[in-house]
Motif scaffolding. Structure first.
Motif, PDB file in Angstrom:
ATOM      1  N   THR A 139      30.779  -6.492   5.639  1.00 35.76           N
ATOM      2  CA  THR A 139      30.732  -5.871   4.051  1.00 35.76           C
ATOM      3  C   THR A 139      28.946  -6.042   3.868  1.00 35.76           C
ATOM      4  O   THR A 139      28.242  -6.834   4.461  1.00 35.76           O
ATOM      5  CB  THR A 139      31.271  -6.932   3.129  1.00 35.76           C
ATOM      6  N   THR A 194      34.149  -1.010   7.733  1.00 34.39           N
ATOM      7  CA  THR A 194      32.880  -1.486   6.689  1.00 34.39           C
ATOM      8  C   THR A 194      33.062  -1.305   5.256  1.00 34.39           C
ATOM      9  O   THR A 194      33.611  -0.341   4.974  1.00 34.39           O
ATOM     10  CB  THR A 194      31.766  -0.650   7.231  1.00 34.39           C
ATOM     11  N   ARG A 195      32.698  -2.232   4.500  1.00 33.40           N
ATOM     12  CA  ARG A 195      32.793  -1.971   2.987  1.00 33.40           C
ATOM     13  C   ARG A 195      31.329  -2.338   2.700  1.00 33.40           C
ATOM     14  O   ARG A 195      30.738  -2.769   2.874  1.00 33.40           O
ATOM     15  CB  ARG A 195      33.613  -3.060   2.455  1.00 33.40           C
ATOM     16  N   TYR A 199      35.983 -11.375  -0.280  1.00 28.08           N
ATOM     17  CA  TYR A 199      35.757 -11.363   0.823  1.00 28.08           C
ATOM     18  C   TYR A 199      37.090 -11.343   1.974  1.00 28.08           C
ATOM     19  O   TYR A 199      36.697 -11.666   3.238  1.00 28.08           O
ATOM     20  CB  TYR A 199      34.459 -12.204   1.460  1.00 28.08           C
ATOM     21  N   THR A 226      36.621  -9.744   5.692  1.00 25.49           N
ATOM     22  CA  THR A 226      35.313  -9.687   6.022  1.00 25.49           C
ATOM     23  C   THR A 226      34.940 -10.823   6.962  1.00 25.49           C
ATOM     24  O   THR A 226      35.348 -12.228   6.598  1.00 25.49           O
ATOM     25  CB  THR A 226      34.365  -9.598   4.702  1.00 25.49           C
ATOM     26  N   LEU A 264      28.907 -10.830   5.966  1.00 23.13           N
ATOM     27  CA  LEU A 264      28.062 -10.111   4.547  1.00 23.13           C
ATOM     28  C   LEU A 264      26.768  -9.883   5.182  1.00 23.13           C
ATOM     29  O   LEU A 264      25.944 -10.717   5.365  1.00 23.13           O
ATOM     30  CB  LEU A 264      28.353 -11.131   3.533  1.00 23.13           C
TER      31      LEU A 264
END
Length: 339
Positions: free
Chosen positions: A11, A54-55, A127, A130, A133
């Motif tokens: 992320t 991917t965010r 998250y 994920t 970050l």
């Protein structure tokens, strides 16, 4: 220690910027012509197209630039779940390129949407799925959102690996502001990725090796400093490796890209970061404090990242490669020309 399986994505939290490049060939007498491409350090990192889910968490306007940003991100397979629809305008950066492809930017960023994060907007972020970050650049330094992102990182690091790229912009933010915040960022970050130019602003007169030791002492376990045509230095708790930069000059005629033509260097550092995180994720080293990371795997990840950055330099603007632009030969992923 056994290496864990990696099942999560990356992320990225930060800004989108409209990169306007001066184009004298299109300008008539008394005119300035711009070619506008979507950019922004965090957005460039999110648009990595390297296969890892991917965010991107951003505040996106519905002005003409915001529409451009959404198209680029969604067309690249980036998940925009959690991004915020903003009322404020987008940020514009006008870049002039020198003969080597290096860009000098002028920013039009006051009151733009990227810096207006609220605590409630950040608290709504989950998250799940994920492992890392990543943030940094202008979103982390400009207020009022920067301090709120710092507080958010402090909570998020309980669940994910935290990566920060300061991406210093001294023409927009006084260098003293970065120096004041950097030790706090190191305390939050597992990975600190920055350029040699950033180093010159943050710790003038300090060698990359000395800088790594300084930032380790402040809390960052992994420090990676990209050195342009000299490659990159990576330091893991003081144990260091260097990787060369691929030759960027002439396009080979065989099926492997040993060298590439440089159009510009815009987004190369962001693509390096994306390649680094993608490789570390695929090797199973993200989600915690990098406890399983070895120098061997770190060298592998940095070498992969350097090739991703090299291919980015062969394309206009911050245009990173797709996963199918990377081929496997003799056990090493290498960029190949697009067909």
């Amino acid at each position: 220690m056994a290496r864990p399986e990696s099942t999560g994505g990356v992320t990225v939290l930060g800004e989108c910027v409209a990169d306007g490049f001066t184009d004298p060939a299109l300008a008539g007498p008394g005119e300035l012509a711009l070619r506008v491409l979507p950019g922004g350090g965090p957005a460039n990192t999110a648009v990595a197209r390297l296969g890892t889910p991917t965010r991107f968490l951003a505040r996106l306007s519905y002005d003409v630039f915001g529409t451009l940003f959404r198209s680029r991100l969604t067309d690249s397979g980036v998940d925009l779940t959690g991004s915020v629809t903003a009322r404020e305008p987008s940020t514009l950066a006008v870049a002039a390129l020198d003969e080597t492809g290096q860009a000098t930017h002028t920013f039009y960023a006051d009151s733009a949407h990227d810096w207006q994060w609220t605590d409630d907007e950040l608290a709504a972020t989950s998250y799940d799925g994920t492992v890392c970050l990543h943030t940094g650049s202008l979103a982390l330094i400009r207020q009022p959102g920067g301090s709120r992102i710092e507080d958010h990182l402090d909570k998020a690091r309980e669940h994910v690996t935290v990566s920060i790229d300061p991406n210093v912009r001294p023409l927009l933010i006084p260098p003293a502001a970065y120096r004041e915040r950097l030790s706090d960022w190191c305390a939050l970050a597992d990975i600190l990725r920055l350029s040699e130019d950033d180093l010159a602003v943050l710790l003038p007169g300090t060698s990359p090796e000395q800088a790594c030791d300084t930032w380790h002492a402040a809390g960052a376990r992994l420090v990676v400093i990209t050195l342009g045509e000299r490659g990159a230095l990576a330091s893991l708790d003081g144990l260091r490796v260097t990787v060369p930069a691929p030759a960027v000059d002439v396009l080979d005629t065989v099926d492997v890209l040993d060298t590439v033509d440089v159009l510009d260097t815009v987004g190369a550092g962001d693509s390096f970061t994306a390649g680094l995180l993608q490789r570390l994720a695929s090797l199973g080293h993200l989600s915690g404090r990098l406890d399983t990371l070895s120098l061997k795997d770190l060298t592998d990840a940095c070498s992969f990242a350097a090739r991703v950055a090299a291919l980015t330099c062969s394309l206009p603007g911050a245009n990173s490669p797709w996963a199918n632009d990377i081929t496997l030969e003799a056990g090493v992923e290498r960029p190949v020309p697009r067909v």
